[in-house]
Structures are given as structure tokens and as C-alpha cells.
Motif scaffolding. Sequence first.
Motif, PDB file in Angstrom:
ATOM      1  N   LEU A  56       0.824  -1.204   0.000  1.00 32.87           N
ATOM      2  CA  LEU A  56       0.000   0.000   0.000  1.00 32.87           C
ATOM      3  C   LEU A  56       0.860   1.256   0.000  1.00 32.87           C
ATOM      4  O   LEU A  56       2.012   1.246   0.433  1.00 32.87           O
ATOM      5  CB  LEU A  56      -0.902   0.018   1.230  1.00 32.87           C
ATOM      6  CG  LEU A  56      -1.846  -1.174   1.421  1.00 32.87           C
ATOM      7  CD1 LEU A  56      -2.679  -1.000   2.678  1.00 32.87           C
ATOM      8  CD2 LEU A  56      -2.731  -1.380   0.207  1.00 32.87           C
ATOM      9  N   TYR A  57       0.265   2.345  -0.497  1.00 34.15           N
ATOM     10  CA  TYR A  57       0.883   3.667  -0.403  1.00 34.15           C
ATOM     11  C   TYR A  57      -0.159   4.663   0.055  1.00 34.15           C
ATOM     12  O   TYR A  57      -1.363   4.382   0.036  1.00 34.15           O
ATOM     13  CB  TYR A  57       1.519   4.090  -1.737  1.00 34.15           C
ATOM     14  CG  TYR A  57       0.563   4.269  -2.891  1.00 34.15           C
ATOM     15  CD1 TYR A  57       0.015   5.521  -3.180  1.00 34.15           C
ATOM     16  CD2 TYR A  57       0.221   3.195  -3.710  1.00 34.15           C
ATOM     17  CE1 TYR A  57      -0.859   5.682  -4.238  1.00 34.15           C
ATOM     18  CE2 TYR A  57      -0.638   3.353  -4.774  1.00 34.15           C
ATOM     19  CZ  TYR A  57      -1.176   4.603  -5.037  1.00 34.15           C
ATOM     20  OH  TYR A  57      -2.050   4.774  -6.097  1.00 34.15           O
ATOM     21  N   CYS A  58       0.288   5.828   0.479  1.00 34.88           N
ATOM     22  CA  CYS A  58      -0.595   6.826   1.082  1.00 34.88           C
ATOM     23  C   CYS A  58      -0.410   8.170   0.393  1.00 34.88           C
ATOM     24  O   CYS A  58       0.711   8.587   0.117  1.00 34.88           O
ATOM     25  CB  CYS A  58      -0.263   6.941   2.571  1.00 34.88           C
ATOM     26  SG  CYS A  58      -1.256   8.131   3.473  1.00 34.88           S
ATOM     27  N   LYS A  59      -1.519   8.836   0.121  1.00 38.56           N
ATOM     28  CA  LYS A  59      -1.497  10.227  -0.335  1.00 38.56           C
ATOM     29  C   LYS A  59      -1.999  11.093   0.817  1.00 38.56           C
ATOM     30  O   LYS A  59      -2.876  10.678   1.571  1.00 38.56           O
ATOM     31  CB  LYS A  59      -2.418  10.423  -1.540  1.00 38.56           C
ATOM     32  CG  LYS A  59      -1.978   9.711  -2.796  1.00 38.56           C
ATOM     33  CD  LYS A  59      -2.959  10.011  -3.923  1.00 38.56           C
ATOM     34  CE  LYS A  59      -2.567   9.284  -5.194  1.00 38.56           C
ATOM     35  NZ  LYS A  59      -3.533   9.560  -6.290  1.00 38.56           N
ATOM     36  N   TYR A  60      -1.428  12.299   0.933  1.00 35.64           N
ATOM     37  CA  TYR A  60      -1.923  13.203   1.965  1.00 35.64           C
ATOM     38  C   TYR A  60      -2.127  14.596   1.386  1.00 35.64           C
ATOM     39  O   TYR A  60      -1.531  14.969   0.376  1.00 35.64           O
ATOM     40  CB  TYR A  60      -0.969  13.271   3.172  1.00 35.64           C
ATOM     41  CG  TYR A  60       0.237  14.154   2.955  1.00 35.64           C
ATOM     42  CD1 TYR A  60       0.194  15.516   3.251  1.00 35.64           C
ATOM     43  CD2 TYR A  60       1.418  13.639   2.441  1.00 35.64           C
ATOM     44  CE1 TYR A  60       1.290  16.331   3.044  1.00 35.64           C
ATOM     45  CE2 TYR A  60       2.518  14.448   2.237  1.00 35.64           C
ATOM     46  CZ  TYR A  60       2.444  15.786   2.533  1.00 35.64           C
ATOM     47  OH  TYR A  60       3.536  16.593   2.321  1.00 35.64           O
ATOM     48  N   CYS A  61      -3.001  15.366   2.027  1.00 36.44           N
ATOM     49  CA  CYS A  61      -3.205  16.776   1.701  1.00 36.44           C
ATOM     50  C   CYS A  61      -3.778  17.454   2.942  1.00 36.44           C
ATOM     51  O   CYS A  61      -4.164  16.785   3.899  1.00 36.44           O
ATOM     52  CB  CYS A  61      -4.133  16.946   0.493  1.00 36.44           C
ATOM     53  SG  CYS A  61      -5.802  16.312   0.753  1.00 36.44           S
ATOM     54  N   TYR A  62      -3.787  18.763   2.931  1.00 35.77           N
ATOM     55  CA  TYR A  62      -4.353  19.531   4.037  1.00 35.77           C
ATOM     56  C   TYR A  62      -5.657  20.190   3.591  1.00 35.77           C
ATOM     57  O   TYR A  62      -5.798  20.589   2.437  1.00 35.77           O
ATOM     58  CB  TYR A  62      -3.385  20.625   4.500  1.00 35.77           C
ATOM     59  CG  TYR A  62      -2.136  20.106   5.163  1.00 35.77           C
ATOM     60  CD1 TYR A  62      -2.145  19.705   6.488  1.00 35.77           C
ATOM     61  CD2 TYR A  62      -0.943  20.014   4.454  1.00 35.77           C
ATOM     62  CE1 TYR A  62      -0.994  19.229   7.101  1.00 35.77           C
ATOM     63  CE2 TYR A  62       0.215  19.543   5.054  1.00 35.77           C
ATOM     64  CZ  TYR A  62       0.180  19.154   6.382  1.00 35.77           C
ATOM     65  OH  TYR A  62       1.308  18.682   6.976  1.00 35.77           O
ATOM     66  N   VAL A  63      -6.588  20.311   4.531  1.00 33.16           N
ATOM     67  CA  VAL A  63      -7.812  21.073   4.331  1.00 33.16           C
ATOM     68  C   VAL A  63      -7.816  22.152   5.405  1.00 33.16           C
ATOM     69  O   VAL A  63      -7.573  21.854   6.583  1.00 33.16           O
ATOM     70  CB  VAL A  63      -9.063  20.179   4.462  1.00 33.16           C
ATOM     71  CG1 VAL A  63     -10.336  21.008   4.430  1.00 33.16           C
ATOM     72  CG2 VAL A  63      -9.082  19.140   3.350  1.00 33.16           C
ATOM     73  N   TYR A  64      -8.057  23.403   5.016  1.00 29.96           N
ATOM     74  CA  TYR A  64      -8.006  24.510   5.976  1.00 29.96           C
ATOM     75  C   TYR A  64      -8.980  25.608   5.545  1.00 29.96           C
ATOM     76  O   TYR A  64      -9.463  25.633   4.403  1.00 29.96           O
ATOM     77  CB  TYR A  64      -6.585  25.077   6.090  1.00 29.96           C
ATOM     78  CG  TYR A  64      -5.890  25.253   4.771  1.00 29.96           C
ATOM     79  CD1 TYR A  64      -6.076  26.396   4.003  1.00 29.96           C
ATOM     80  CD2 TYR A  64      -5.044  24.258   4.279  1.00 29.96           C
ATOM     81  CE1 TYR A  64      -5.444  26.538   2.778  1.00 29.96           C
ATOM     82  CE2 TYR A  64      -4.411  24.393   3.061  1.00 29.96           C
ATOM     83  CZ  TYR A  64      -4.617  25.542   2.319  1.00 29.96           C
ATOM     84  OH  TYR A  64      -3.995  25.683   1.109  1.00 29.96           O
ATOM     85  N   GLY A  65      -9.262  26.515   6.483  1.00 28.41           N
ATOM     86  CA  GLY A  65     -10.236  27.579   6.259  1.00 28.41           C
ATOM     87  C   GLY A  65      -9.727  28.692   5.360  1.00 28.41           C
ATOM     88  O   GLY A  65      -8.558  28.734   4.972  1.00 28.41           O
ATOM     89  N   HIS A  66     -10.634  29.623   5.068  1.00 27.95           N
ATOM     90  CA  HIS A  66     -10.333  30.722   4.137  1.00 27.95           C
ATOM     91  C   HIS A  66      -9.258  31.679   4.655  1.00 27.95           C
ATOM     92  O   HIS A  66      -8.565  32.315   3.859  1.00 27.95           O
ATOM     93  CB  HIS A  66     -11.605  31.515   3.826  1.00 27.95           C
ATOM     94  CG  HIS A  66     -12.657  30.683   3.156  1.00 27.95           C
ATOM     95  ND1 HIS A  66     -12.484  30.111   1.915  1.00 27.95           N
ATOM     96  CD2 HIS A  66     -13.891  30.311   3.565  1.00 27.95           C
ATOM     97  CE1 HIS A  66     -13.558  29.436   1.576  1.00 27.95           C
ATOM     98  NE2 HIS A  66     -14.439  29.538   2.564  1.00 27.95           N
TER      99      HIS A  66
ATOM    100  N   PRO B 210      -6.267  23.757  10.330  1.00 30.66           N
ATOM    101  CA  PRO B 210      -5.942  22.737   9.318  1.00 30.66           C
ATOM    102  C   PRO B 210      -6.192  21.298   9.779  1.00 30.66           C
ATOM    103  O   PRO B 210      -6.012  20.960  10.945  1.00 30.66           O
ATOM    104  CB  PRO B 210      -4.444  22.953   9.063  1.00 30.66           C
ATOM    105  CG  PRO B 210      -4.179  24.346   9.496  1.00 30.66           C
ATOM    106  CD  PRO B 210      -5.120  24.622  10.625  1.00 30.66           C
ATOM    107  N   GLN B 211      -6.603  20.491   8.824  1.00 27.78           N
ATOM    108  CA  GLN B 211      -6.749  19.053   9.012  1.00 27.78           C
ATOM    109  C   GLN B 211      -5.849  18.327   8.016  1.00 27.78           C
ATOM    110  O   GLN B 211      -5.656  18.798   6.898  1.00 27.78           O
ATOM    111  CB  GLN B 211      -8.192  18.604   8.763  1.00 27.78           C
ATOM    112  CG  GLN B 211      -9.193  19.173   9.741  1.00 27.78           C
ATOM    113  CD  GLN B 211     -10.590  18.666   9.427  1.00 27.78           C
ATOM    114  OE1 GLN B 211     -10.864  17.465   9.546  1.00 27.78           O
ATOM    115  NE2 GLN B 211     -11.470  19.563   9.021  1.00 27.78           N
TER     116      GLN B 211
END
Length: 199
Positions: free
Chosen positions: A28-38, A82-83
Motif C-alpha cells: 500500500l501507499y498513502c497520499k496526503y493533503c491539508y484542508v483549511y479555512g479561508h 488545518p486538518q
Amino acid sequence: MAAVNPAVFLLTVNGQIEGANFPEYDNLYCKYCYVYGHDWTPTSGLEEGITQITSKGSMSNKLIWNFPLETTFKSTSPSGWPQLVVSVYGPDVFGNDVVRGYGATHIPITPGQHSRTIPMFVPEPTWRLQKFTSWLLGRRPEYTDPKVVAQGEGRGVTRVRSQGFVTASFHIITKDMKKLGYDTGPSTTQPYSTDWSAD
């Protein structure tokens, strides 16, 4: 000379996506990204990435990535903190890359060392016929944008199944939060002191 009050505060995230436990799957491999407010803007580092493919050891179900995270954000408000969103992929019986799990966690608020276990899930077909045809064709349900797992809209109608977990560690540094009136308090995980996080 009077001190100038800062207009923004900084959040620096260092750490790593350590690994995962998916008893049913391997390679398996993993992708990541961040989600954050305006109000949030990344100022340095990477907002997204992809790990190497890893296999289980002979004596363990654990997959080890130890993939580094290093990003700095600036903001005027803690709203939209951020998440980290992670998506794990691997081959099915036909050799097609399919999603094995989605998950998200908020970046820790307090400065210092933190560890997180991120529960993973996959979307499920609503009908048995869909489940069979998706398996047969190698096209399983997946999100067109993995960031949806960190947002509330539209997730209430999604049928999901739990699927393993991912572990991550964070080293958090903040700057100027107290000067802007935000007190996150000391870390209860492990005391950490630096001129930068002392505000």
C-alpha cells in the motif's frame, strides 16, 4: 519604540506519516493533503504528497512509511484550523490501484509532540448488484476529491465501512498566537519550550 502587534500568527507542522495497519491488504501507499479555512495560507513546505509503496514485515501486519511532513501556515483566525487528510491505495486482485481507506485528523492545537491514530473507512455501494459489478470491473466507489472527508457537507448520505488505521506524529510550533489573544495552553502530551512558541 512601541512594539508592533503582529497581524497574523504562524503554525509550523513537522512530523511524519508513520505507517498503517490494514490486516487484509499489502503493498500500500498513502497520499496526503491539508484542508483549511479561508483565513489560512501555506507559507512554506508541501501541501500534499505521496509515500512510497510498502509491504508488511513477516512478523507484523504493520506497514511502515515514515514519510515526512513539513508545512508552515499563517492565519488571522483559528477558525478553519488545518486538518490532515490521508488516502491509502493498493492493488486489487486484477492489479488495479483502488482506494483502501480515507481518514482525517485535525492538526494538534498545542505546541509540542503529538501522536494520532487515524481511523480509516471506504465508501460502500448501496446495492448488492453495484457491489458485485464494482468488484468485477475493478471500479470501487471512491471520492473524486479526498478532501470531502474533512468537510461535513454531503457526508451524511454516504454509506461507509471501517478499514484499518494510519498513525501519524506531529511536532507543533506556533508563533504570535498569544499576541493576537489566543492561548492554547501548555501541551499535556510532552512539555515543549522554545523562544518561537513562547509568543
